[in-house]
Every structure is written in C-alpha cells, then in structure tokens.
Design an enzyme around this catalytic site. Structure first.
Site: not given
Ligand SMILES: *Cc1c(COP(=O)(O)O)cnc(C)c1O
Length: 396
Positions: A119-120, A123, A132, A136, A139, A141, A300, A337, A344
């Site tokens: 998404r980002y 990362r 798990c 929870c 959850c 997911r 969520d 989120d 987020k």
């Molecule tokens: C939470 C999340 C991250 C990490 O986000 P940070 O703000 O860097 O902790 C990375 N990818 C996805 C899809 C996420 O949901």
C-alpha cells in the site's frame, strides 16, 4: 520502587493446577491444549446464552481458540471481563451492520501477489501464516486466518520474497499473518535470512500477539534467531492492563535483552479499554515492560464487530485526556485505517485555534491559550539574506 508487584496475575484457581510446570511452560503443550470447542469451554466457564450461540457459529467465521495461559487471565465470575470479551465468541458476531466489510481496510485490492499487501511505496505487509495462537473476536483478517471461511489463503513465502527482491523501493518489511511467531524456528530463521540477503531491505519488523497469548514461545532459541538477524523490531498487541502478567513482562524482557525494540498496537474496544483510567494503566504498564505504545486503532469495520466498536470521537477525547497528562512516551498515535484501502491516518485532538499571518494560536493540555509568532518576513532566510549582518564579520 519494586514494580514487579504490578504484574501479579489474579488467577482465582487454575483449572490446570495438576499440570506439570514443565508442560505448562512449554509452548507446544499450550498449543496442543488450546480450548477450541464449546464443550471444552463449558467445562471451564459458565457461558451466557449469547456466548454459547457465538461459539456454535464460530467455526464458520473465525475459529475459537484460546491458550490455557491466556484463558487463566479471565476472571471467570465476571461476564464483562475484558479478556473474556476479546476471545470468547458472542452471537453479535453473526450480525452484519451497515458499512461492515469482509476486507475492511481493502487489503486484497493492494495485493500484487498472494501474501503481500503493498500500500505504501517503501514498505510491504507480508502475511506469512494464516494461524494464530488464539483468535481475537474482532480480527480484521478473519476472512483469511484460522481457515474457517473458504478463502483459500495459502501462505507460501517464495512468491512474496521474489516480489520484494524485484521491487527495490521496498526498504521496510512487516511480517504478519496470522502470527509469524507460530512458524517453526527453522522456517523463521530461513525467512529472516532471505530477507536480510536483499540489499534494499533495511528495516524488518514482526507484528505478533504471541508474547501476549503464548509467552512460553519467547524462549532462548527464538530470541537467538531474532538477535542473529537483528535489529528486528516487534509490535505486540495488548489491549487491557490485565494482560500485563509477570509472564508477559518476562517475555518482553527476553525480547528486549535480545535487542528487539518493542512497540504496542491496541484496538480501542467498547467495554474493554475505552476509558482514560484503563488506557492510562495499560500504557504505564507497557512502559514498565520496555514497550512503547505505538498505535491505538479505531476498530476496523469488520463484519460482526459493531458490539465492540466505539465512536471515533471517543478515541479523540481519550487521547486528549492522556496527552500532557502523562509521559509523552506512553501516548500512542490514534489512527483510523481508512475503510476501502487508504491506509492508516492519524486522528488527533485539535489543539490549534487559529493560524493567522502573525501567529499560530493553540491551547495546551489544560485548555489554556498560547500563541507562537509567525513573522512572515523572516521565513526561509539564509545568511545571504542578511548581507548587512554578514559583511562586517567578514571584514573584521
Ligand atoms: C500498517 C501497515 C504498514 C505499516 O505502517 P506503519 O505506519 O509504517 O507502521 C504497512 N503496510 C500495510 C498494508 C499496513 O497496513
């Protein structure tokens, strides 16, 4: 101050008193003896009709599983026990409310290969297992963990690793699932080793509730693997101070002494942790365990979670009640989120009253008004903008 007293477990009487300590402390014993059926649960605790109905339905949505260790943190005489509500299903899970979704934060839409959510730009979230130690009930997911729904998620690392290798903009890999610490030592060692071989991956972290559900897993061998591939960061998931047992504290100590920086992600849950006193107690205990509160999530919009969700405005006011009133390190960032896949987003109390040409006016934690001047003419100036100041210095 002797802080260990703060971590005493309040176990009334353990149903597992006759179990040998060696077995109890063995994570494989804990997993093998999980409570996974309504019959097992009813032998241990008196269920309300709502809980019993929830249990009967659970295997079609999100399996029931509770480790004996975690179950023991429940005060069994209390129907509204905060740990009970996190892991014992309720019939409300079968209701779908307006706006609720199977994939509430739109992960499937950002998944280039199975198990990767990208998404980002810099990362990725890497889902390495669908299991798990305990489940929870809220959850996010639930569609893909525990194998209760016919979602057919089959985590295999190779495609995910290949994707990361081929995308040099990825500098941060977040291992999650399911719970990555349920992988065998051998698999985890190999996975971390493969990630460390990738030149552009500089930051590796693990999202895990194992320290909370199954602290016995945090043993010397596992810590050795985390140390070997370190620095590995870890986000744990504690929602209520009653989860902060001495056993959890010792697991966190072991991780910290193995060079693992620890953060915590909590979900704001109705009737579980949505008061200032509970949150304050929680974040203070986290600091004592060397865990830095990281995120506080608005729950969520997962199917069947309405009974646990709070109004986001409540989260804002809770953060306002903490910020400035206790240690800055203890304050998590409240986030939503974004439904559908926006990622987020920080949701903060507003301290700013106005920004004019001359000043930014804001209120402090006591509600008192302050201002800080904005002198436009002085913005963005370099020494070259001050020849009359610099020249004399040069000639002296
Ligand atoms: C939470 C999340 C991250 C990490 O986000 P940070 O703000 O860097 O902790 C990375 N990818 C996805 C899809 C996420 O949901």
């Amino acid at each position: 101050m002797d802080t260990s007293k703060k971590f005493q477990e309040h176990i009334v009487q353990s149903p597992w008193e006759s179990v040998r300590k060696n077995d109890w402390d063995d994570w494989k014993w804990q997993l093998k003896n999980r409570i996974t059926s309504v019959d097992q649960l009813e032998e241990l605790i008196e269920l309300s009709p709502e809980e019993k109905k929830g249990c009967l339905f659970a295997n079609k949505k999100l399996a029931l599983a509770i480790t004996p260790y975690f179950f023991n943190l429940i005060n069994r005489t209390q129907l509204d026990d905060p740990i009970r509500k996190q892991v014992i299903p309720r019939v409300e899970e079968t209701f779908t409310s307006k706006g609720e979704l199977l994939d509430p934060v739109g992960e499937d839409g950002s998944s280039p290969v199975e198990g990767i959510v990208h998404r980002y730009p810099d990362r990725v979230l890497f889902l390495v297992t669908d299991r798990c130690a305990s489940y929870c009930r809220y959850c996010t997911r639930s569609r893909l963990v525990s194998n209760a729904q016919s979602y057919n998620f089959h985590p295999r690392f190779e495609a995910g690793l290949e994707y990361i290798r081929n995308n040099p903009q990825i500098r941060d890999v977040l291992l999650s699932g399911g719970d990555p610490l349920l992988l065998s030592n051998n698999k985890l060692d190999k996975l971390l080793g493969e990630l460390r071989k990738i030149e552009h991956v500089e930051f590796i972290r693990i999202g895990s509730r194992i320290p909370v559900f199954l602290p016995q897993r945090i043993n010397t061998e596992l810590c050795g693997i985390l140390k070997k591939h370190g620095p590995i960061w870890m986000s744990i998931h504690v929602n209520h101070p009653n989860e902060c047992s001495l056993t959890l504290k010792e697991a966190c100590d072991k991780l910290a002494f193995s060079g693992v920086p620890l953060g915590n992600q909590s979900v704001l849950l109705k009737g579980i942790n949505n008061t200032t006193d509970i949150l304050k107690n929680l974040i203070h205990k986290l600091l004592l365990m060397r865990v830095r509160p990281y995120y506080l999530y608005q729950c969520d919009l997962i199917n069947g979670s309405a009974h646990l969700r709070t109004d986001p405005r409540e989260g804002i006011e809770l953060i306002r009640s903490l910020r400035g009133h206790t240690t800055g390190y203890a304050i998590p960032q409240f986030v939503i989120d974004a439904p559908g896949g926006g990622g987020k987003v920080p949701i903060n109390p507003n301290y700013i009253e106005s920004i004019t040409e001359n000043a930014i006016v804001f209120r402090n934690f006591e509600g008192k008004r302050y201002s800080y001047p904005l002198n436009k003419r002085d913005l963005h100036k370099t020494p070259d903008d001050y020849p009359d100041l610099i020249e004399p210095l040069l000639h002296n």
